[in-house]
Design a protein around this motif. Structure first.
Motif, mmCIF file in Angstrom:
data_model
loop_
_atom_site.group_PDB
_atom_site.id
_atom_site.type_symbol
_atom_site.label_atom_id
_atom_site.label_comp_id
_atom_site.label_asym_id
_atom_site.label_seq_id
_atom_site.Cartn_x
_atom_site.Cartn_y
_atom_site.Cartn_z
ATOM 1 N N UNK A 10 -3.363 13.304 -7.952
ATOM 2 C CA UNK A 10 -2.546 12.018 -6.673
ATOM 3 C C UNK A 10 -1.269 11.691 -7.216
ATOM 4 N N UNK A 11 -0.058 12.472 -6.574
ATOM 5 C CA UNK A 11 1.287 11.766 -6.537
ATOM 6 C C UNK A 11 1.992 13.280 -7.082
ATOM 7 N N UNK A 12 1.149 14.630 -7.258
ATOM 8 C CA UNK A 12 1.608 15.806 -7.027
ATOM 9 C C UNK A 12 1.910 16.791 -5.508
ATOM 10 N N UNK A 13 3.352 17.174 -5.324
ATOM 11 C CA UNK A 13 3.757 17.328 -4.310
ATOM 12 C C UNK A 13 2.521 18.282 -3.228
ATOM 13 N N UNK A 14 1.633 18.757 -3.844
ATOM 14 C CA UNK A 14 0.454 19.095 -2.906
ATOM 15 C C UNK A 14 -0.185 17.947 -2.337
ATOM 16 N N UNK A 15 -0.532 16.958 -3.445
ATOM 17 C CA UNK A 15 -0.952 15.503 -3.020
ATOM 18 C C UNK A 15 0.031 14.675 -1.072
ATOM 19 N N UNK A 40 2.877 16.383 0.093
ATOM 20 C CA UNK A 40 2.364 17.410 1.371
ATOM 21 C C UNK A 40 1.043 16.789 2.588
ATOM 22 N N UNK A 41 0.089 16.552 1.310
ATOM 23 C CA UNK A 41 -1.849 16.468 2.474
ATOM 24 C C UNK A 41 -1.176 14.744 3.053
ATOM 25 N N UNK A 58 0.979 12.417 9.706
ATOM 26 C CA UNK A 58 1.339 13.380 11.321
ATOM 27 C C UNK A 58 0.377 13.633 12.346
ATOM 28 N N UNK A 59 -0.674 13.585 12.134
ATOM 29 C CA UNK A 59 -1.913 13.966 12.425
ATOM 30 C C UNK A 59 -2.515 12.920 13.421
ATOM 31 N N UNK A 115 -5.658 9.322 2.280
ATOM 32 C CA UNK A 115 -4.598 9.764 2.442
ATOM 33 C C UNK A 115 -3.771 9.339 3.600
ATOM 34 N N UNK A 116 -3.971 9.040 4.440
ATOM 35 C CA UNK A 116 -3.411 8.539 5.498
ATOM 36 C C UNK A 116 -3.191 6.689 4.872
#
Length: 330
Positions: free
Chosen positions: A8-13, A15-16, A22-23, A48-49
């Motif tokens: 958690x906290x990485x750029x990929x996290x 982004x997700x 958004x969804x 994530x939300x």
């Protein structure tokens, strides 16, 4: 197989989390849809939300149209609920005076609460007075249903004062398709008479049914000559003086309470034919309907004493209630 995002906290996290937000918020996807779209589990989609909101990636704004700002008070309602531990607060812009017509908006709002919360097998109890008359007036057929409607306080008097009990009981029973139960008793009597009434097979049943009501609706009265109890000759100035001396600030169903909502003892308590305040405190849904400046102290005392789970009132009273809490904190 769905894979879980890591670290958690990485750029990929981030982004997700942003994509999930958004969804969910912009495209109307469910959490299950988000999970399928991103290839994660449903609990992870929920996290994530939530993370997107916690990290400031999402900002939710509620915009009230200008023409409705005087009629909608969601922020005050949420403050009342948090401050007084209420299930729900409904705040109206109109401030009622002592006329019957001015109470109709409060009655209409209370009907909205009943429509959402009454169940077909419920017992609805009410105390008599202008506030509950307004509720009865605003009920409409098939808006809600319950099993029984019961009067919570005696109303008989030697005078010809119109309490509105017959109207309220009859209309509520008709509109809610319920069985009416009348409490054929005076509001105040000698202590021995009160005991006898409670032991009577018919009246005792009505009182027991009232004490166990699933929903109770009632107004509050001030300790003054402006109360319906004084107007109906149930009380005189000597009793009012005694009640003030005991620190009473309001009453529900003829039973008086202090500023902290605790019961006032005095000579009147043992003479009262109505459900006790403890029964109101124990009720699943205790609906207090009241407004106007003369009722402020009584409403505050009732809320402090746990005598309401839902409040329907006007914006002026609501703001005053919150100001008293802030003053006490300071």
């Amino acid at each position: 197989m769905a894979t879980e995002p890591s670290r958690p906290g990485t750029p990929d996290e981030i982004r997700l989390a942003l994509r999930a937000a958004q969804l969910y918020h912009l495209e109307g996807a469910t959490q299950a849809d988000v999970a399928a779209k991103l290839g994660v589990s449903r609990p992870t989609a929920g996290r994530l939300i939530a993370r997107a909101r916690a990290q400031g990636l999402v900002r939710i704004e509620i915009n009230v149209p200008d023409d409705l700002r005087s009629a909608v008070h969601a922020d005050i309602e949420s403050q009342l609920e948090a401050t007084f531990g209420l299930i729900e607060a409904v705040v109206l812009g109109e401030v009622p005076d002592r006329s019957a017509a001015s109470l109709l908006p409060l009655g209409r709002a209370a009907v909205g609460v009943l429509n959402r919360r009454l169940r077909p097998d419920d017992t609805l109890g009410f105390t008599w007075g202008p506030d509950t008359i307004a509720v009865a007036h605003e009920l409409w057929t098939k808006s809600a249903r319950c099993a029984t409607v019961v009067q919570l306080d005696g109303s008989m008097t030697s005078g010809d004062y119109k309490t509105g009990v017959d109207y309220t009981l009859g209309r509520c029973a008709t509109q809610l398709q319920a069985t009416p139960v009348r409490l054929h008793a005076p509001l105040y009597a000698d202590p021995a008479t009160v005991t006898a009434l409670e032991n009577d097979s018919m009246l005792g049943r009505a009182m027991a049914l009232g004490r166990g009501a699933d929903i109770m609706m009632f107004g509050v009265g001030p300790v003054s000559t402006a109360t319906t109890l004084f107007e109906g000759s149930y009380l005189d100035t000597a009793i009012l003086d005694e009640l003030r001396g005991l620190g009473a600030v309001g009453e529900i169903g003829g039973r008086f309470f202090h500023a902290d909502g605790s019961d006032v003892a005095g000579s009147l308590a043992a003479r009262t034919v109505s459900v006790g305040l403890d029964a109101i405190r124990a009720c699943r849904t205790a609906l207090l309907i009241s407004g106007g400046k003369t009722k402020h102290e009584a409403v505050l005392g009732a809320l402090r004493g746990g005598l309401a789970t839902i409040l329907v009132t006007d914006s002026e009273c609501a703001r005053w209630l919150l100001e008293q809490k802030e003053s006490a904190a300071r």
